[in-house]
Scaffold this active site. Structure first.
Site, mmCIF file in Angstrom:
data_model
loop_
_atom_site.group_PDB
_atom_site.id
_atom_site.type_symbol
_atom_site.label_atom_id
_atom_site.label_comp_id
_atom_site.label_asym_id
_atom_site.label_seq_id
_atom_site.Cartn_x
_atom_site.Cartn_y
_atom_site.Cartn_z
ATOM 1 N N CYS A 1 -29.560 -38.553 127.967
ATOM 2 C CA CYS A 1 -30.251 -39.114 129.124
ATOM 3 C C CYS A 1 -31.727 -39.354 128.857
ATOM 4 C CB CYS A 1 -30.072 -38.200 130.333
ATOM 5 S SG CYS A 1 -30.120 -36.449 129.963
ATOM 6 N N GLY B 1 -42.548 -42.872 105.617
ATOM 7 C CA GLY B 1 -41.461 -42.041 105.129
ATOM 8 C C GLY B 1 -40.134 -42.766 105.169
ATOM 9 N N THR B 2 -39.927 -43.557 106.201
ATOM 10 C CA THR B 2 -38.694 -44.345 106.293
ATOM 11 C C THR B 2 -38.593 -45.330 105.139
ATOM 12 O OG1 THR B 2 -38.573 -44.131 108.702
ATOM 13 C CG2 THR B 2 -37.428 -46.005 107.709
ATOM 14 N N SER C 1 -43.316 -37.829 104.598
ATOM 15 C CA SER C 1 -44.091 -38.695 105.475
ATOM 16 C C SER C 1 -45.354 -37.974 105.921
ATOM 17 C CB SER C 1 -43.251 -39.084 106.700
ATOM 18 O OG SER C 1 -43.902 -40.043 107.486
ATOM 19 N N ALA C 2 -46.504 -38.605 105.726
ATOM 20 C CA ALA C 2 -47.782 -37.934 105.925
ATOM 21 C C ALA C 2 -48.050 -37.524 107.361
ATOM 22 C CB ALA C 2 -48.918 -38.842 105.430
ATOM 23 N N HIS C 3 -47.573 -38.298 108.326
ATOM 24 C CA HIS C 3 -47.906 -37.949 109.703
ATOM 25 C C HIS C 3 -47.165 -36.703 110.182
ATOM 26 C CE1 HIS C 3 -44.222 -40.315 110.436
ATOM 27 N NE2 HIS C 3 -44.142 -39.695 111.589
#
Length: 472
Positions: free
Chosen positions: A323, A69-70, A194-196
């Site tokens: 954090c 996807g990125t 994005s497939a995941h």
């Protein structure tokens, strides 16, 4: 062990697993070849493209499979920006876009382009008018996610797409979080996913470029995937991704309202967490949101410690707290919204989540938060003594206090502020010295939650001085 981080990666859908195994046997050959094995692979690729295009809402010849996807976001943005260079070099995006968009914006600015960042309200939603105001004559591309990956807020994509179309500016929609729940409406120009995120295997992205959109692929061209994604693709993973997406849409069309069911569980979390845990802020739009995602932040809590407590109790969740990151800065999404970042928890339910698991999470959470707060020392009125390791307090002659929290990380600066606010009279001030980036966000957020007045930030020899006036 209940897995509540589907927004990061959803578990592999059973249909995807079956399709992946079958495609490993049938789809290993080069789909560009004319012999039998190549033709078989080509048939699988074409069927996967048709299924994915139908789910996205575009034509099969408008859709490209990418390695992630990125990669799809990067290719889509660079392709449109390059094609429209003569029109203008200004990129417009919301302040809460995924880091994939922000990274391209940085490269674009470094190369001489300009960037306009559209702010969001406290729920994380952009105003349609604010985007419209940014559609000047030199705007080359607008990027707007369909729904936010951290807080779930849905954006007015359909309305913004109409404005972009009227202005002649293409709109790229990052639909990674929303594609599992249905097509993105509106006259968008480019869409990525994005497939995941929907139960497909990792390593598969979608890039849809609608006909009529000026697009110039960057880098060396390749004969595959219309030149937009070079290299030999992972066909078995592509087939599995398309199969999972097709199965989800078929289930929804058949009356299985998984979105509604998960939405009910999320409503339960949104309602019960503030009742069960004191000093909690549930963030994101309560109505216009993803059905499976809820985010809340807990005062006086270290986010990393809380995630560890929940992990020990058997729950996998994520966080946008400073954090829990290597950068020591809060999530840019929470920062843009101006909400509390400390003790941040994102719960995103995968398909099939049981109601009993949600109820057990609600049972476990209060004790997990209490345990973390106990380690830091909960804020008390007029403490008789300072706990070991607490920040030193210097009391000036004026009706005010100075809290030295330099070198202390989130949530300590806010805890120390809470411990001493009652030592000053109404109208008096507490100045917190801190070099933790999270303090710039969390101290004003604490003031809003506690109905105190945040006066502002002043320069200091180290870090900054944050001034709070007691109102109640």
């Amino acid at each position: 062990m209940p897995y509540f981080d589907a927004a990061s990666a959803a578990p592999l859908h059973p249909v995807a697993r079956e399709a992946l195994l079958a495609a490993l046997d049938e789809g290993w050959a080069d789909p560009a070849r004319l012999y039998r094995e190549g033709r078989r692979a080509r048939l699988l690729l074409d069927a996967a493209r048709e299924a994915a295009a139908d789910a996205v809402g575009c034509r099969p010849d408008e859709l490209t499979f990418t390695p992630s996807g990125t990669h799809a976001v990067h290719s889509g943005m660079f392709g449109v920006l390059a094609a429209r260079r003569r029109v203008g070099r200004r990129l417009v995006h919301s302040a809460v876009e995924h880091s994939a968009v922000l990274h391209v914006a940085e490269v674009h600015a470094a190369a001489g382009g300009t960037v306009t960042e559209v702010p969001v309200d406290r729920t994380g939603r952009v105003a349609r008018a604010a985007v419209a105001d940014a559609l000047g004559g030199d705007a080359a591309l607008v990027c707007l996610q369909s729904a936010n990956h951290e807080v779930g807020t849905a954006q007015p994509v359909e309305e913004v797409a109409a404005d972009c179309r009227e202005a002649g500016v293409p709109l790229l929609v990052d639909a990674a979080q929303s594609v599992p729940w249905g097509p993105v409406p509106g006259a968008w120009s480019v869409l990525t996913a994005s497939a995941h995120k929907w139960g497909g295997p990792p390593g598969v992205g979608l890039l849809a470029v609608r006909k009529g959109t000026r697009f110039a692929p960057q880098g060396p061209l390749d004969e595959r995937e219309s030149g937009r994604s070079p290299g030999f693709g992972n066909l078995p993973a592509v087939v599995a991704a398309a199969a999972a997406l097709r199965a989800l849409r078929a289930a929804a069309a058949g009356g299985a309202d998984e979105a509604g069911r998960l939405g009910g569980l999320v409503d339960r979390i949104r309602a019960r967490v503030p009742e069960l845990v004191p000093d909690v802020e549930v963030v994101g739009d309560p109505v216009r949101r993803l059905p499976h995602l809820v985010t809340f932040s807990c005062l006086y809590v270290d986010g990393e410690a809380l995630l560890h407590e929940l992990d020990r109790a058997g729950f996998s969740v994520s966080s946008g707290s400073s954090c829990t990151s290597s950068t020591l800065t809060p999530s840019h999404v929470l920062r843009a919204m101006g909400v509390l970042s400390e003790g941040n928890v994102r719960v995103s339910l995968p398909y099939g989540t049981e109601a009993a698991d949600v109820e057990r999470f609600l049972t476990v959470l209060p004790e997990a938060v209490r345990s973390v707060r106990e380690r830091f020392g909960v804020p008390v009125q007029e403490p008789a003594h300072r706990p070991a390791g607490a920040a030193e307090v210097a009391e000036p002659a004026a009706p005010g206090l100075v809290v030295d929290a330099l070198g202390r990380r989130c949530p300590v600066p806010v805890i120390e502020l809470a411990k001493v606010i009652d030592r000053v009279p109404v109208g008096g001030t507490v100045t917190v010295l801190s070099d933790d980036a999270a303090a710039r966000q969390d101290i004003p957020a604490w003031c809003a939650m506690r109905e105190q007045e945040y006066v502002g930030e002043e320069p200091a020899e180290r870090g900054a001085a944050y001034v709070v006036r007691r109102r109640v």
